[in-house]
Design an enzyme around this catalytic site. Sequence first.
Site, mmCIF file in Angstrom:
data_model
loop_
_atom_site.group_PDB
_atom_site.id
_atom_site.type_symbol
_atom_site.label_atom_id
_atom_site.label_comp_id
_atom_site.label_asym_id
_atom_site.label_seq_id
_atom_site.Cartn_x
_atom_site.Cartn_y
_atom_site.Cartn_z
ATOM 1 N N HIS A 138 -3.310 5.711 -11.397
ATOM 2 C CA HIS A 138 -3.745 4.356 -11.427
ATOM 3 C C HIS A 138 -3.626 3.744 -13.124
ATOM 4 C CE1 HIS A 138 -6.148 5.108 -7.758
ATOM 5 N NE2 HIS A 138 -5.039 4.322 -7.326
ATOM 6 N N THR A 153 1.986 1.004 -19.999
ATOM 7 C CA THR A 153 1.317 0.369 -19.188
ATOM 8 C C THR A 153 0.034 0.129 -19.903
ATOM 9 O OG1 THR A 153 0.540 2.666 -18.522
ATOM 10 C CG2 THR A 153 2.226 1.418 -17.192
ATOM 11 N N GLU A 175 1.011 4.311 -2.733
ATOM 12 C CA GLU A 175 0.937 5.501 -2.440
ATOM 13 C C GLU A 175 1.971 6.430 -2.626
ATOM 14 O OE1 GLU A 175 -2.140 6.345 -2.158
ATOM 15 O OE2 GLU A 175 -2.766 4.574 -1.604
ATOM 16 N N THR A 202 0.775 -1.031 -0.052
ATOM 17 C CA THR A 202 0.026 -0.024 0.122
ATOM 18 C C THR A 202 0.861 1.187 0.152
ATOM 19 O OG1 THR A 202 -2.051 -0.970 1.215
ATOM 20 C CG2 THR A 202 -1.668 1.440 1.407
ATOM 21 N N TRP A 207 -5.426 2.091 -14.818
ATOM 22 C CA TRP A 207 -6.400 1.855 -15.653
ATOM 23 C C TRP A 207 -7.282 3.238 -15.926
ATOM 24 C CZ3 TRP A 207 -5.879 1.001 -10.304
ATOM 25 C CH2 TRP A 207 -6.841 1.605 -9.591
#
Length: 439
Positions: free
Chosen positions: A261, A281, A252, A248, A263
């Site tokens: 992100h 990506t 961050e 995590t 997506w």
Amino acid sequence: MRTKLTILSIFITSVVFAQDIHRCGTVEAVQFRNEQNPGYKQAVEATFNAAKIHTSQKTASEPAPIYRIPVVVHIVYNTPEENISDDLVHAQIARLNKDYRRLNEDTADTRSEFLPVAADAGIEFYLAGEDPQGNPTGGITRTQTSRSDFAPDFFGNGMDDVKQSSMEGVDSWDTDNYLNMWVCDLAGTNPLFQIFGFAYPPAGAPNWPANNGAPSSELEGVVVHYEVFGDGNPLAVGTMSVSDQGRTAVHEVGHYLGLRHIWGDALFGDGCTEDDGIDDTPNASANAAQQCNFSNNTCVDGGSVDFPDMIENYMDYAQDRCMNLFTQGQVDIMRSMLETARTELADESVEPSGIQDFLDESEVGLFPNPSNGNIQVQLPANHACLAIRVFDLSGKQINATNGSLSGQLIDVNTTVSPGAYILQLDFAEGMLNKRFTVY
């Protein structure tokens, strides 16, 4: 690929469209800041685009220094359980170093189609050895609060409370020179909306529109829920078990250094039309939903290869055990942010704390010193060393020895000009730097 950034408008919207756990609150944090300071999203976008331009203007022949970032971890706790141990903090710093230097144990799990773009970020982290006033510190602060948690509400209210002593949190240290990380109960008790962490991406002040003041710089940094902070946190059970390896914080910090992100944070319709602005990506229609489904291929790529979803990327929402890479494009953005938007962060003006909490520096021998460039390093028997690296004082890496090493003499041979150099030893619990001289 497209560079459009889609931000969720309010917290309750993210609840409707979240899958299982809304793991990261960065998108909502940016939106909340924008509502308080109109133009903030545009400033973030402009800073991101400036970093891309900066990257494109570099040449392959330019040296790539190792950037070292001083960290202060503010543990803000209500119950003894929330007051996590120094060992977990050290384990988190070690996880950051392994993942950002691509020294993580699971690099072998990177699928073959992504190996050509998997990259070492050349970014390292260390607990600060001095506070902003120059006083010695171990890089960890502990503050008990009467608040039961610091979870924001559906509308983002309370997002930054843990960063403010006036709200029973802890004020940041100088955010230009320290990466501030707050560890607290960020999830709260609302079962409909829980986040594990969030961070603000860089926004350069020159990009701000007229008559719109930038948010306080004191709010910069990373916030992580206490149950998922640290590699191997024993509290990462149940719903928290998807993030039991400290990734995590890896995720961050990626936001803090400018990454999105992968997506594209699509809100409506097909996410394949949205993108993170980074070419290597592959597009995905949505996040990995805390799964490790390597058969996911939710978008058709326009090139000669139709890549599967890159669920092993740290900026997706797969389980920690599936994550293992940043791409070269992501690395370029993060390093450019350190060269343009966060320029003072990695200037090595803050001394490291060392790792004396678990290792006496005298247990590591280095001789002869001065030397002709050939030295021997005596390692302690009870602490495995993951890597030994040599740097010049500009931060340029001279050589490296990787592997699990302990309790033995290691030969380190360098062919360098006379001068001072830094020997860096990475242990699972932290990092130790020793200076040596070549005559």
